[in-house]
Write an enzyme that holds these catalytic residues in place. Structure first.
Site, PDB file in Angstrom:
ATOM      1  N   LYS A  99     -95.561  11.869  -7.761  1.00  0.00           N
ATOM      2  CA  LYS A  99     -94.507  12.191  -6.793  1.00  0.00           C
ATOM      3  C   LYS A  99     -94.907  11.789  -5.365  1.00  0.00           C
ATOM      4  O   LYS A  99     -96.082  11.512  -5.089  1.00  0.00           O
ATOM      5  CB  LYS A  99     -94.166  13.685  -6.882  1.00  0.00           C
ATOM      6  CG  LYS A  99     -93.686  14.093  -8.284  1.00  0.00           C
ATOM      7  CD  LYS A  99     -92.227  13.746  -8.537  1.00  0.00           C
ATOM      8  CE  LYS A  99     -91.817  13.565  -9.983  1.00  0.00           C
ATOM      9  NZ  LYS A  99     -91.727  14.725 -10.836  1.00  0.00           N
TER      10      LYS A  99
HETATM   11  C1  LIG Z   1     -91.309  15.554 -12.127  1.00  0.00           C
HETATM   12  C2  LIG Z   1     -90.018  16.262 -12.310  1.00  0.00           C
HETATM   13  C3  LIG Z   1     -89.946  17.623 -12.626  1.00  0.00           C
HETATM   14  C4  LIG Z   1     -91.151  18.417 -13.033  1.00  0.00           C
HETATM   15  O1  LIG Z   1     -92.093  18.501 -12.038  1.00  0.00           O
HETATM   16  P1  LIG Z   1     -93.503  19.246 -12.392  1.00  0.00           P
HETATM   17  O2  LIG Z   1     -94.088  19.484 -11.030  1.00  0.00           O
HETATM   18  O3  LIG Z   1     -94.277  18.258 -13.206  1.00  0.00           O
HETATM   19  O4  LIG Z   1     -93.173  20.472 -13.109  1.00  0.00           O
HETATM   20  C5  LIG Z   1     -88.720  18.241 -12.648  1.00  0.00           C
HETATM   21  N1  LIG Z   1     -87.593  17.557 -12.404  1.00  0.00           N
HETATM   22  C6  LIG Z   1     -87.606  16.235 -12.124  1.00  0.00           C
HETATM   23  C7  LIG Z   1     -86.320  15.544 -11.834  1.00  0.00           C
HETATM   24  C8  LIG Z   1     -88.819  15.536 -12.097  1.00  0.00           C
HETATM   25  O5  LIG Z   1     -88.828  14.220 -11.872  1.00  0.00           O
END
Ligand SMILES: *Cc1c(COP(=O)(O)O)cnc(C)c1O
Length: 389
Positions: free
Chosen positions: A187
């Site tokens: 991210k």
């Molecule tokens: C990455 C992601 C998540 C989950 O994030 P985590 O921190 O890994 O729990 C949830 N929603 C979307 C749209 C994502 O891309």
């Protein structure tokens, strides 16, 4: 691995500087590894960056979504509306609280929830809407906010892609009742694993804080460091969703570069758009409208049907052969075998999401990419186009 052309561009790569590394080492040397002073400071600085009232650090965006729904009192008998065009945890967390996920198709242009379709799906059982700001492009929060106010439903934003994004002049993280950010490894801001829940409402923030660490009335950090504060009371059966100081050590320095990281992502996205603009077989992602800011977590192109002699899988394989790693966002939630078994086979029900999925390719986008890398990716795409048109 080297390719014929000698170049290898990963899909994503974390941008970690010496500052993050030194802070992690400092944390290790301090002897305090779990939730502590650095996590408190990270949450405070995140709050300042977003301009929200409360920021609660958690172990993931998934945890933030789960706790957000719990704090809003959503449970069995309730319905929560969201998009099928998302990562599964948006929907799984609705099931974790015992509520029923109600999927609504997306808008073909933005790949975000279509507010008109959401309005049609609201019933007396609807308790919340979870908009997902796909790729970092904000959903129409003005329309969704108006709808939520009129129909008395809450908004929990999945902002996993939306750091930092703006909708109609408001920073994502200050708009809905609850906003969930992800600091997962790929991210835009990462702590390896981690997340943050933001809210403007004191009661929700307090409920979430307690649920984050075993339902204890006082967190472990205060428990161990304040003189004589060994006492705690468990007030609810909580979860183990806290963020550690090791994670926060990384986050502190990522956050300090938050604006610069975003600027680089935006510049790379615009460079892709410049270089791919005229290709007839590609549909490029829309930029945010005036007043909004795209976070550019992902740069998702769509192959126009019938323009190439190869399908999406072969297009991805051709790029891989040329050293360019890509990904696909997202396999629509309702097409996974579990969801087909649990809710019946809904394939065909959300044509925009399914079409989006069938055509989508996420190109490499990470801040350490050079302008030359973008040129290279664009040139490979152009060449594949020449070969297979
Ligand atoms: C990455 C992601 C998540 C989950 O994030 P985590 O921190 O890994 O729990 C949830 N929603 C979307 C749209 C994502 O891309």
């Amino acid at each position: 691995m080297q390719t014929k052309l000698g170049r290898r561009i990963p899909f994503a790569r974390a941008d970690i500087t010496d500052a993050e590394i030194e802070e992690v080492v400092d944390t290790l040397k301090s002897g305090w590894l779990t939730t502590g002073a650095k996590t408190v400071r990270f949450a405070e600085e995140f709050r300042g960056f977003i301009g929200c009232r409360h920021a609660v650090p958690v172990s993931s965006c998934t945890a933030a979504l789960h706790l957000g729904l719990l704090a809003l009192g959503i449970g069995p008998g309730d319905e929560v509306i969201t998009t099928p065009y998302t990562f599964v945890s948006t929907v799984t967390t609705i099931m974790h609280v015992g509520a029923r996920p109600v999927l609504v198709d997306i808008d073909d242009a933005t790949l975000n929830l279509d507010p008109a379709r959401v309005a049609d799906a609201v019933t007396p059982r609807t308790k919340a809407i979870i908009p997902v700001h796909f790729a970092g492009l904000p959903c129409d929060m003005t329309a969704l906010g108006r709808l939520a106010a009129e129909r008395g439903v809450r908004i929990v934003e999945d902002a996993a892609h939306a750091f930092p994004a703006v909708s109609a002049g408001r920073k994502v993280g200050t708009i809905g009742d609850i906003t969930a950010f992800s600091f997962y490894a790929t991210k835009a801001l990462t702590t390896g694993e981690g997340g943050m829940l933001t809210t403007e409402q004191e009661d929700l923030a307090e409920a979430v804080r307690v649920l984050t660490l075993h339902g204890m009335s006082r967190d472990a950090w205060k428990r161990y460091t304040e003189a004589g504060k060994w006492w705690y009371d468990v007030v609810v059966p909580g979860y183990k969703y806290n963020m550690s100081d090791l994670q926060s050590a990384i986050g502190l320095h990522q956050l300090r570069r938050g604006e610069a990281l975003w600027k680089r992502r935006a510049a790379l996205a615009h460079a892709y758009t410049e270089r791919l603009r005229e290709l007839p077989f590609l549909r490029l992602p829309a930029d945010a409208p005036p007043g909004d800011q795209h976070a550019w977590h992902l740069y998702v192109v769509r192959l126009r049907p019938g323009r190439l002699r190869i399908d999406r899988a072969a297009f991805i394989a051709a790029l891989e052969e040329r050293g360019v790693s890509t990904s696909v966002h997202f396999i629509p939630v309702h097409t996974h075998s579990f969801y087909r078994a649990a809710f019946g086979d809904l394939r065909g029900t959300f044509p925009a999401a399914e079409r989006g999925y069938e055509c989508a390719v996420s190109l490499p986008l990470f801040t350490r990419m050079t302008d030359g890398d973008v040129d290279y990716v664009a040139e490979q795409i152009r060449d594949i186009g020449r070969r297979f048109s």
